[in-house]
Design a protein around this motif. Structure first.
Motif, short mmCIF file in Angstrom:
data_model
loop_
_atom_site.label_atom_id
_atom_site.label_comp_id
_atom_site.label_asym_id
_atom_site.label_seq_id
_atom_site.Cartn_x
_atom_site.Cartn_y
_atom_site.Cartn_z
N GLY A 199 14.92 -3.96 0.69
CA GLY A 199 13.53 -3.58 0.89
C GLY A 199 13.19 -2.17 0.47
O GLY A 199 12.07 -1.70 0.70
N ALA A 200 14.15 -1.46 -0.18
CA ALA A 200 13.88 -0.09 -0.62
C ALA A 200 12.80 -0.08 -1.69
O ALA A 200 12.71 -1.00 -2.52
N PRO A 201 11.97 0.95 -1.72
CA PRO A 201 10.91 1.02 -2.74
C PRO A 201 11.47 1.41 -4.11
O PRO A 201 12.54 2.02 -4.20
N ASP A 202 10.75 1.03 -5.14
CA ASP A 202 11.04 1.51 -6.49
C ASP A 202 10.23 2.79 -6.68
O ASP A 202 9.02 2.75 -6.91
N LEU A 203 10.87 3.92 -6.54
CA LEU A 203 10.17 5.20 -6.58
C LEU A 203 9.89 5.70 -7.99
O LEU A 203 9.14 6.68 -8.17
N TYR A 204 10.49 5.04 -8.99
CA TYR A 204 10.28 5.46 -10.38
C TYR A 204 10.09 4.21 -11.24
O TYR A 204 10.89 3.91 -12.11
N PRO A 205 9.01 3.45 -10.99
CA PRO A 205 8.81 2.18 -11.68
C PRO A 205 8.64 2.37 -13.19
O PRO A 205 7.85 3.22 -13.63
N ARG A 206 9.37 1.59 -13.93
CA ARG A 206 9.41 1.76 -15.39
C ARG A 206 8.03 1.73 -16.04
O ARG A 206 7.73 2.57 -16.91
N PRO A 207 7.13 0.80 -15.67
CA PRO A 207 5.83 0.77 -16.36
C PRO A 207 4.98 2.02 -16.14
O PRO A 207 4.06 2.28 -16.91
N LEU A 245 -0.59 8.71 -5.49
CA LEU A 245 -0.81 9.35 -6.79
C LEU A 245 -0.78 8.37 -7.95
O LEU A 245 -1.51 8.54 -8.93
N MET A 246 0.08 7.35 -7.86
CA MET A 246 0.19 6.40 -8.95
C MET A 246 -0.45 5.05 -8.62
O MET A 246 -0.28 4.09 -9.38
N GLY A 247 -1.16 4.94 -7.51
CA GLY A 247 -1.83 3.69 -7.22
C GLY A 247 -1.62 3.22 -5.80
O GLY A 247 -1.95 3.92 -4.84
N GLU A 248 -1.04 2.03 -5.65
CA GLU A 248 -1.04 1.35 -4.36
C GLU A 248 0.24 1.51 -3.55
O GLU A 248 0.31 1.05 -2.41
N THR A 249 1.29 2.11 -4.12
CA THR A 249 2.54 2.31 -3.38
C THR A 249 3.05 3.72 -3.62
O THR A 249 2.68 4.38 -4.59
N VAL A 250 3.95 4.17 -2.74
CA VAL A 250 4.52 5.50 -2.91
C VAL A 250 5.51 5.52 -4.06
O VAL A 250 6.21 4.54 -4.33
N ARG A 274 -1.59 13.41 5.67
CA ARG A 274 -1.34 12.80 6.97
C ARG A 274 -0.85 11.37 6.81
O ARG A 274 0.01 10.91 7.57
N ASP A 275 -1.40 10.65 5.86
CA ASP A 275 -0.97 9.28 5.58
C ASP A 275 0.53 9.28 5.27
O ASP A 275 1.30 8.48 5.83
N LEU A 276 0.97 10.17 4.39
CA LEU A 276 2.40 10.24 4.06
C LEU A 276 3.21 10.72 5.26
O LEU A 276 4.29 10.17 5.55
N PHE A 277 2.72 11.73 5.95
CA PHE A 277 3.47 12.28 7.08
C PHE A 277 3.77 11.20 8.12
O PHE A 277 4.85 11.18 8.72
N SER A 304 -0.23 -0.23 0.19
CA SER A 304 0.67 0.05 1.31
C SER A 304 1.86 0.81 0.76
O SER A 304 2.24 0.62 -0.40
N ALA A 305 2.44 1.64 1.59
CA ALA A 305 3.47 2.56 1.12
C ALA A 305 4.60 1.86 0.38
O ALA A 305 5.03 2.31 -0.68
N PHE A 306 5.08 0.75 0.91
CA PHE A 306 6.28 0.12 0.38
C PHE A 306 6.01 -1.20 -0.32
O PHE A 306 6.95 -1.91 -0.68
N GLY A 307 4.75 -1.53 -0.54
CA GLY A 307 4.42 -2.74 -1.28
C GLY A 307 5.04 -3.97 -0.64
O GLY A 307 4.83 -4.25 0.54
N ASP A 308 5.83 -4.69 -1.42
CA ASP A 308 6.52 -5.88 -0.91
C ASP A 308 7.81 -5.53 -0.17
O ASP A 308 8.48 -6.43 0.33
N GLY A 309 8.17 -4.25 -0.13
CA GLY A 309 9.38 -3.83 0.54
C GLY A 309 9.14 -3.52 2.01
O GLY A 309 8.13 -3.93 2.60
N THR A 310 10.05 -2.76 2.58
CA THR A 310 9.98 -2.44 4.00
C THR A 310 10.23 -0.95 4.21
O THR A 310 10.89 -0.30 3.39
N PRO A 311 9.74 -0.40 5.30
CA PRO A 311 10.01 1.01 5.59
C PRO A 311 11.45 1.19 6.06
O PRO A 311 12.07 0.25 6.56
N PRO A 312 11.99 2.38 5.92
CA PRO A 312 13.31 2.65 6.49
C PRO A 312 13.25 2.64 8.00
O PRO A 312 12.20 2.89 8.59
#
Length: 362
Positions: free
Chosen positions: A149-157, A213-218, A258-261, A313-321
């Motif tokens: 469930g980890a996010p892709d923090l550097y998505p290729r597209p 910054l890049m759209g719908e996920t962190v 605050r959203d990120l915090f 949402s922060a993690f899209g289809d993934g999950t928070p830590p």
């Protein structure tokens, strides 16, 4: 404790780093293999550049693959030190100063001792202190060791646009606050100040209609901006004279921050006491008394941000830590928004009267 000097007529950051990398292929002379347990990430919670690595490691769930050593919030002109640990020694590397790891790799190392630093556990040698590619490599080269469930923090597209955004954020904001704070002439300060605020205004516009910054996920871009925003009112507004507005007076950026915090992996890494002690005690040529301010009031970080209305949402289809490991939790006395599990407590219900405190837009 002897401190160094930071103010320059026209401050320029020394960007000469040890450019080795840890990669899956490890095919070059300056590449090391991905190998769980081989490396220790040495950080200081006070440092925004190290805070990036703390957040990325946590979001990706690499705690079991890469251990973490934490230096104290202050340092002398010689080195960061492990003064938070018993006997002043890192419990894994068994060294009192991060400089010792640099010296084991490069005897007589002539440059500054910086965090974050990756150190090889078996030899105690520095591997790299090149903080920008370090976190991208955690995303791309350590993928097999990410948590489910980890996010892709550097998505290729998105990489081409992300690289442009991150470069502007780095030069004008992350480093821009330092160019203001360490400027030794009025002209250099005003030039840096203008560039900083032009970019903060641009970010207000960019984030007015997109949640991240890049759209719908962190992504990594949000991590890089967040570590500066988290320190802005506590340090950069006053100590570095970045004082056109407080962050809390910028409606979009304040709601975004605050959203990120309040997102697991972000605010739970922030140690406000370490942050303030570092800047106000170490930069004696800016703050000669070494007095650390009591404020600002931190309660605002826990208020509703209202940015859910933008979607995503922060993690899209993934999950928070999950909660941070007990040994890696920030002291709740240093971050009063933390609950007993080390996570930021959820904010109170949003106001129902349409008040501006819940609105992300102007």
């Amino acid at each position: 404790m002897a401190q160094g000097s930071y103010v320059e007529d026209d401050y320029q950051r020394d960007t000469t780093y040890v450019e080795d990398r840890v990669t899956r292929e490890a095919s070059g002379e300056h590449e090391w293999p991905v190998e769980p347990g081989r490396y220790r990430l040495v950080v200081a919670r006070a440092c925004p550049w190290a805070n990036r690595a703390i957040i990325v490691r946590r979001l990706l769930g690499l705690e079991d693959a890469i251990s973490m050593g934490v230096c104290g919030p202050t340092h002398d002109e010689d080195s960061w030190t492990f003064d938070l640990d018993e006997d002043g020694l890192d419990p894994v590397l068994r060294i009192p100063r991060l400089k010792d790891a640099y010296e084991r790799r490069f005897p007589g190392y002539p440059r500054g001792i910086t965090v974050p630093a990756l150190v090889e556990v078996a030899t105690g040698r520095l591997v790299t202190n090149d903080f920008a590619p370090m976190t991208l490599d955690l995303s791309t080269q350590w993928r097999e060791h990410h948590r489910p469930g980890a996010p892709d923090l550097y998505p290729r597209p998105l990489r081409a646009e992300m690289d442009e955004v991150m470069q502007r954020v780095y030069t004008e904001v992350n480093n821009g606050v330092y160019r203001c704070g360490f400027a030794g002439t009025q002209t250099a300060y005003e030039e840096a100040y203008g560039r900083l605020w032009a970019t903060l205004d641009w970010l207000e516009e960019r984030l007015a209609d997109r949640r991240y910054l890049m759209g719908e996920t962190v992504t990594e871009a949000d991590v890089r901006l967040f570590t500066t925003l988290a320190r802005f009112d506590a340090v950069y507004h006053g100590h570095f004279k970045c004082n056109r507005h407080k962050l809390s007076e910028m409606p979009v950026l304040w709601a975004y921050a605050r959203d990120l915090f309040q997102t697991p992996g972000f605010g739970d890494t922030i140690d406000f006491a370490h942050v303030k002690r570092h800047y106000y005690e170490v930069h004696r040529d800016i703050n000669p008394t070494g007095i650390v301010p009591v404020g600002p009031d931190l309660a605002g970080w826990g208020t509703p941000h209202g940015r859910e209305s933008l979607g995503g949402s922060a993690f899209g289809d993934g999950t928070p830590p999950g909660p941070p490991p007990p040994g890696e939790r920030v002291d709740p006395a240093h971050n009063p928004l933390l609950g007993p599990d080390g996570l930021v407590r959820p904010p109170a219900a949003a106001p129902t009267d349409g008040s501006a405190s819940a609105q992300p837009r102007r």
